[in-house]
Design an enzyme around this catalytic site. Structure first.
Site, mmCIF file in Angstrom:
data_model
loop_
_atom_site.group_PDB
_atom_site.id
_atom_site.type_symbol
_atom_site.label_atom_id
_atom_site.label_comp_id
_atom_site.label_asym_id
_atom_site.label_seq_id
_atom_site.Cartn_x
_atom_site.Cartn_y
_atom_site.Cartn_z
ATOM 1 C CG HIS A 9 -1.699 -1.267 1.378
ATOM 2 N ND1 HIS A 9 -2.857 -1.576 0.700
ATOM 3 C CD2 HIS A 9 -1.410 -2.363 2.130
ATOM 4 C CE1 HIS A 9 -3.260 -2.794 1.041
ATOM 5 N NE2 HIS A 9 -2.387 -3.295 1.911
ATOM 6 C CB SER A 52 13.147 22.010 -15.225
ATOM 7 O OG SER A 52 12.355 23.167 -15.393
ATOM 8 C CE LYS A 83 11.483 19.614 -11.241
ATOM 9 N NZ LYS A 83 10.736 18.776 -10.303
ATOM 10 C CG ASN A 92 12.311 16.713 -13.774
ATOM 11 O OD1 ASN A 92 12.285 16.813 -12.551
ATOM 12 N ND2 ASN A 92 12.137 17.736 -14.586
ATOM 13 C CD GLU A 95 8.220 11.625 -15.105
ATOM 14 O OE1 GLU A 95 8.401 12.002 -13.949
ATOM 15 O OE2 GLU A 95 8.278 12.400 -16.085
ATOM 16 C CE1 TYR A 131 -7.609 -9.337 -46.136
ATOM 17 C CE2 TYR A 131 -9.290 -8.301 -47.504
ATOM 18 C CZ TYR A 131 -8.108 -8.221 -46.792
ATOM 19 O OH TYR A 131 -7.429 -7.035 -46.719
#
Ligand code: ARG
Length: 491
Positions: free
Chosen positions: A156, A275, A281, A283, A288, A315
């Site tokens: 959690h 950045s 920064k 990152n 991501e 087809y």
């Protein structure tokens, strides 16, 4: 090429008047992905037609020579056409004359395109499988450096129990191993030849389907000719394998983003981004993006299944829209797999930060409860004592004061000292994250000796999968050598 060029009239001349729908119909641009496949499919088919006496050897030689020439000119040089199959045939007729049209004897674009798609997808599957093997090697190599690196484990997203970095990384190796397995399973069912099934209803010509299958490196034919032309479930299977892998990657990427955020690791500069405004920064953009690829891959799987749902036999032109996205997503997922492996192996793990965090949030509580249960207390009672102690234990408590707080809790729950059941030294050891990890030596657990055994198994499994992929590639290369030799004997 303009509509009235000579090539335009070579295949199925004057069937259609043209107009805005022509562009909508055409898959020629997207078919660049199967240009190489189609040339080989044409070659294998023509060799087989000659061997079966359906086309004479001289004509076969001229067609095969023309195919080499078309290949050298490249996809961009193809004449206009509804698709690559028609355009290549037109280009061959342009070079050979009308006899060039004999290459399309005893087949249809339906079995032809199905064969090309399988030819391409099997290569993509091996490429992606190879990327998973490299990722697993990176996970195993990094794990083997960190069998003693204690880190927090979460449930959690709350501190749960200390573990090791090796144990964590091997949990992903195991998951990616199943992804490799799914890709190789998909290969098995993809690597079957539909060629010779013709439009769907077979052909009166005495074709040798096993021979074209063999020349193209397929393990077998797709026997039923209607199934051969229609089946695209192999695309659903490949897309599902890519989606499952990308989902695994997204979890790994998310963890690494969180770990970077907590200061547990620093990504190599290659895997980070800066950045444009905030000078301080660093990152985790590549991770991501890796996390984001799962959205594309799951979308592609949905697209394939939705396109196939409820299609009647045999087809239907809907099928033309299904495979290009599956080719594309294979490349994207392979890239994401490479990035995940590179990020893991180049990251700088902060071992002191991991060790400090490993003990936070009274993460050794379960180990203390286990200790009491091993001393003979019912686990439920042990749980109650430790839960009561947990109310007062704080991050930074030394083992001595934490043990005292647990003893107070035991007096409340049991009416007697904790140390009538266990030694104070054992309680203090159980409160140490490294000792806690070392005690959990059950099979597959995080104790260093359990992890070392798991590492050895993982290394064996990765090597076996690498061998399987190499054997698959070798079999394909061998088939292409045979095909080249056969072609050379006619040209
Ligand atoms: N470009 C087509 C495809 O990718 C080839 C098959 C066309 N066949 C047909 N019966 N119209 O599906």
């Amino acid at each position: 090429m303009s509509d009235d060029s000579p090539s335009e009239t070579a295949v199925r001349r004057d069937r259609f008047s043209g107009g805005p729908a022509r562009e909508f119909l055409s898959s020629l641009a997207a078919d660049a992905a199967i240009f190489a496949a189609d040339l080989d499919v044409d070659r294998a088919h023509v060799v087989m037609l000659a061997e079966q006496g359906i086309v004479d050897d001289d004509t076969a030689g001229e067609i095969l020579a023309a195919l080499d020439d078309v290949e050298a000119a490249g996809h961009d040089a193809l004449p206009d056409g509804e698709d690559v199959h028609e355009a290549i045939e037109t280009a061959v007729i342009d070079r050979v004359g009308a006899d060039g049209g004999k290459m399309h004897t005893a087949r249809s674009r339906n079995d032809e395109v199905a064969t090309c798609i399988r030819y391409r997808v099997r290569e993509d599957l091996l490429d992606v499988a190879e990327a998973t093997v490299a990722l697993r090697e990176a996970l195993v190599a990094t794990a083997s450096d960190h069998t003693e690196t204690v880190m927090p484990g979460y449930t959690h997203l709350q501190p749960a129990q200390p573990t090791t970095l090796a144990h964590y990384l091997l949990s992903y190796e195991a998951a990616v191993a199943r992804d490799t397995g799914r890709l190789l399973d998909a290969f098995e069912r993809t690597n079957r030849s539909p060629l010779g099934g013709a439009a769907f209803a077979g052909t009166p010509f005495d074709v040798d389907r096993e021979r074209t299958a063999e020349l193209l490196g397929f393990d077998d034919t797709v026997r039923n000719s209607m199934d051969a032309a229609s089946a695209r479930d192999f695309l659903a299977e490949a897309a599902a394998a890519y989606a499952a892998l990308s989902t695994t990657l997204s979890g790994l990427a998310e963890d690494l983003v969180i770990f970077a955020n907590k200061g547990f690791l620093e990504l190599d500069d290659d895997y980070a981004s800066t950045s444009s405004i905030m000078p301080q920064k660093k990152n985790p953009d590549t991770l991501e993006l890796t996390r984001g690829v799962a959205g594309d891959a799951v979308g592609e799987l949905t697209s394939v299944l939705t396109a196939l749902k409820g299609l009647p036999r045999a087809y239907n032109r809907d099928l033309q829209r299904v495979h290009p996205g599956v080719f594309d997503i294979a490349g994207v997922v392979a890239d994401a797999t490479d990035v995940a492996g590179g990020a893991v192996s180049t990251a700088d793990w902060d071992e002191p930060a991991l060790a400090t965090a490993a003990g936070e949030g009274f993460s050794t509580a379960t180990g203390v409860a286990d200790l009491l249960a091993m001393a003979g207390l019912p686990f439920r009672t042990a749980h109650e004592i430790v839960a009561a102690g947990a109310e007062n234990i704080e991050d930074g408590d030394d083992p001595d004061s934490a043990a005292a707080k647990l003893d107070e809790a035991a007096q409340d729950v049991l009416g007697e000292s904790l140390f009538t059941h266990v030694s104070r030294a054992d309680v203090e050891a159980a409160l140490d994250p490294a000792a806690s990890v070392a005690s959990r030596d059950s099979a597959g657990g995080p104790a260093p000796e359990a992890v070392v055994a798991e590492l050895a198994d993982a290394e064996t499994d990765v090597a076996a999968d690498a061998d399987t992929i190499e054997a698959r590639r070798d079999a394909l290369s061998e088939a292409f050598e045979t095909l080249d030799e056969e072609v050379a004997s006619y040209v």
